[in-house]
Motif scaffolding. Structure first.
Motif, PDB file in Angstrom:
ATOM      1  N   PRO A   4      11.041 -68.670 -43.650  1.00  0.00           N
ATOM      2  CA  PRO A   4      10.215 -67.736 -42.882  1.00  0.00           C
ATOM      3  C   PRO A   4      11.025 -67.388 -41.470  1.00  0.00           C
ATOM      4  O   PRO A   4      11.527 -68.246 -40.843  1.00  0.00           O
ATOM      5  N   LEU A 174       6.208 -61.882 -48.754  1.00  0.00           N
ATOM      6  CA  LEU A 174       6.911 -62.151 -47.366  1.00  0.00           C
ATOM      7  C   LEU A 174       8.197 -62.596 -47.892  1.00  0.00           C
ATOM      8  O   LEU A 174       8.475 -63.316 -49.001  1.00  0.00           O
ATOM      9  N   ALA A 180       6.171 -62.560 -41.573  1.00  0.00           N
ATOM     10  CA  ALA A 180       4.765 -62.999 -41.316  1.00  0.00           C
ATOM     11  C   ALA A 180       4.313 -62.223 -39.700  1.00  0.00           C
ATOM     12  O   ALA A 180       5.213 -62.262 -38.930  1.00  0.00           O
ATOM     13  N   ALA A 220       2.038 -56.865 -42.813  1.00  0.00           N
ATOM     14  CA  ALA A 220       3.554 -57.602 -42.362  1.00  0.00           C
ATOM     15  C   ALA A 220       4.684 -57.142 -41.657  1.00  0.00           C
ATOM     16  O   ALA A 220       4.433 -55.460 -41.465  1.00  0.00           O
TER      17      ALA A 220
END
Length: 399
Positions: A4, A174, A180, A220
Motif C-alpha cells: 500500500p 486498491l 487508499a 480512492a
C-alpha cells in the motif's frame, strides 16, 4: 503482493512515475512537458513571427492524446478536445504549433520519412482553414479515428469499469493505480457528494430522475495522467437512485485538481480567477460535449474539476501511423481544433483570421513558414531535452 502507498509517500511515487513515463519515448516526453513548449515560445526568435489570431479560448496543450471521442449528456458522440487543464483565452496559433509538434513526433515514432511529416503539416493547415470557412464541408474522418469512434458507440459500464478499474464490480480495487484515502479525504469526499450542486450535475446526465439520491459507494486517490501527476486526483463510485445495495445506475466520477496554466493568456483576457472555473469555462467553449458534464468545485481547500466519466470517452492512440493515415489524421484533427476555435468567433473574425493565415502561406498548399520553422525548432529542442531527461533518469536509477 502490492505494498500500500502511504499518503506521505504519494509525491515521491508520482514524480518517479512521471519521469519514467516521459523517458519512454520522445512523443511521451512532448505530451508530458507542456512547460518546455511554452519556455521555447517565450525564448525563440521564431515566436516573434507568429501570427496573432483573435483572442479565444485555446486548449493550451493541444497534443494527439488530448483529442478523441467524447459523449454529451444525451450520449451523442463527437471527436472533440478532451483535456482542458491548460486552457486560456489566448492566441489560437499556439494550439496549431502544439498539434504540429505532436503530429511530427508521432510520425518520427512510427519511422515515417521527413517528407511525410512535411505533408502532415501542410494537410493540418488545410484542415484548420477549412473549419474557418463558411463554405467548407467537414474534413473526411480517417479510418484510425472512425475505428475509435465506432468502438466508443458500443461501450457501456462493463467496458468502462474493466478499462478504468480492472473490475466490473462497483468498487475501486486498491493497488498500482488506486491508493487508499486518509480519513480526512474520505470525510471530505463524503460531504462533497452530499452537495446539491454536485448531485444536480450527476443527475443531469442520461436523463436521470432529478429527484434521485446520489450516494458515495467507494473512493480512492487516483494515479493517472503524465503532466498532471503530482496534483490531487480522486476516483469515486456513486450509486444513483434505487437503494444503496440495488441502485438504478452506477457512476464513475473523476475529481482533478486545477492548477495554474502554463499557456500564456491574452493581455486583456477576462477569465475566472478560480482555476477550476477557468477549466470549466474553457471546456464549454472548446468542447461542449465535455464542458456540459463538468463542474468547478473545491475539496480540502483546493480547486477541483468534477466530471462523470462515460464509456464513450476514449483517447486516440495513433502512435503507429501509416503514411496515408498520418496525413488524413493531421487534416482531420486540425479541422476539429479549428472548429473549436471557430465556434467562438463571429463571421468577421473568422474571415479576418483566415486571411491572416493565408497571407502567411506560399503557393499551393505549402505550410506557412512560421509553423514549419516552429515545429522544426521544437522537434530539435524536445529531442535534446528528451535525451538529457533519459540520461538524468538513467543516472538516478544507477545511483
Amino acid at each position: 503482493m502490492l505494498v500500500p502507498i502511504a499518503p506521505s509517500d504519494r509525491q515521491g511515487r508520482l514524480e518517479a512515475t512521471r519521469l519514467l513515463k516521459m523517458a519512454s519515448s520522445t512523443h511521451a516526453y512532448v505530451r508530458g512537458n507542456t512547460v518546455k513548449f511554452y519556455e521555447w515560445l517565450a525564448a525563440s526568435p521564431s515566436a516573434a513571427l507568429l501570427p496573432q489570431g483573435p483572442s479565444v479560448w485555446i486548449c493550451g496543450d493541444c497534443h494527439l492524446g488530448n483529442l478523441g471521442p467524447i459523449a454529451n449528456a444525451d450520449g451523442q458522440v463527437a471527436v472533440q478536445i478532451r483535456d482542458l487543464d491548460q486552457c486560456v483565452i489566448g492566441n489560437p496559433a499556439h494550439d496549431l504549433i502544439r498539434l504540429g509538434l505532436s503530429l511530427a513526433t508521432a510520425a518520427r515514432g512510427s519511422d515515417l520519412p521527413g517528407v511525410t511529416t512535411a505533408r502532415m503539416i501542410e494537410e493540418m493547415v488545410d484542415g484548420y482553414e477549412r473549419a474557418l470557412s463558411d463554405e467548407a464541408d467537414a474534413a473526411p474522418e480517417p479510418e484510425v479515428v472512425r475505428a475509435v469512434r465506432r468502438r466508443a458507440l458500443g461501450r457501456g459500464w462493463k467496458e468502462l469499469a474493466a478499462e478504468r478499474l480492472d473490475d466490473v464490480a462497483p468498487t475501486i480495487p486498491l493497488g498500482k493505480k488506486f491508493w487508499a484515502l486518509t480519513t480526512r479525504e474520505r470525510d471530505a469526499l463524503g460531504r462533497l457528494f452530499e452537495n446539491e450542486a454536485v448531485r444536480d450535475q450527476i443527475l443531469a446526465l442520461a436523463h436521470r430522475d432529478p429527484q434521485d439520491k446520489v450516494r458515495l459507494l467507494d473512493a480512492a486517490y487516483w494515479m493517472k495522467g503524465c503532466s498532471s501527476l503530482g496534483t490531487a486526483r480522486y476516483a469515486a463510485i456513486v450509486a444513483v437512485g434505487g437503494s444503496k445495495r440495488v441502485p438504478d445506475s452506477i457512476a464513475l466520477v473523476d475529481l482533478k485538481e486545477a492548477v495554474p496554466a502554463a499557456a500564456p493568456a491574452a493581455r486583456d483576457a477576462a477569465m475566472p480567477a478560480d482555476h477550476a472555473a477557468r477549466v470549466v469555462a474553457g471546456a464549454r467553449a472548446l468542447a461542449p460535449h465535455l464542458g456540459e458534464r463538468m463542474l468547478a468545485t473545491r475539496l480540502l481547500g483546493k480547486p477541483m474539476v468534477l466530471r462523470e466519466l462515460l464509456p464513450q470517452d476514449l483517447k486516440l492512440e495513433v502512435d503507429q501511423f501509416t503514411k496515408r493515415e498520418a496525413t488524413r489524421a493531421a487534416r482531420y484533427l486540425a479541422y476539429v481544433v479549428g472548429a473549436a476555435h471557430a465556434r467562438q468567433m463571429d463571421k468577421g473574425e473568422r474571415a479576418a483570421w483566415l486571411k491572416i493565415l493565408r497571407n502567411h502561406r506560399g503557393a499551393g498548399i505549402e505550410a506557412p513558414s512560421w509553423l514549419w520553422k516552429s515545429v522544426v525548432e521544437l522537434i530539435a529542442s524536445h529531442e535534446a531535452g528528451y535525451l538529457e531527461h533519459c540520461r538524468r533518469y538513467a543516472l538516478a536509477q544507477a545511483g
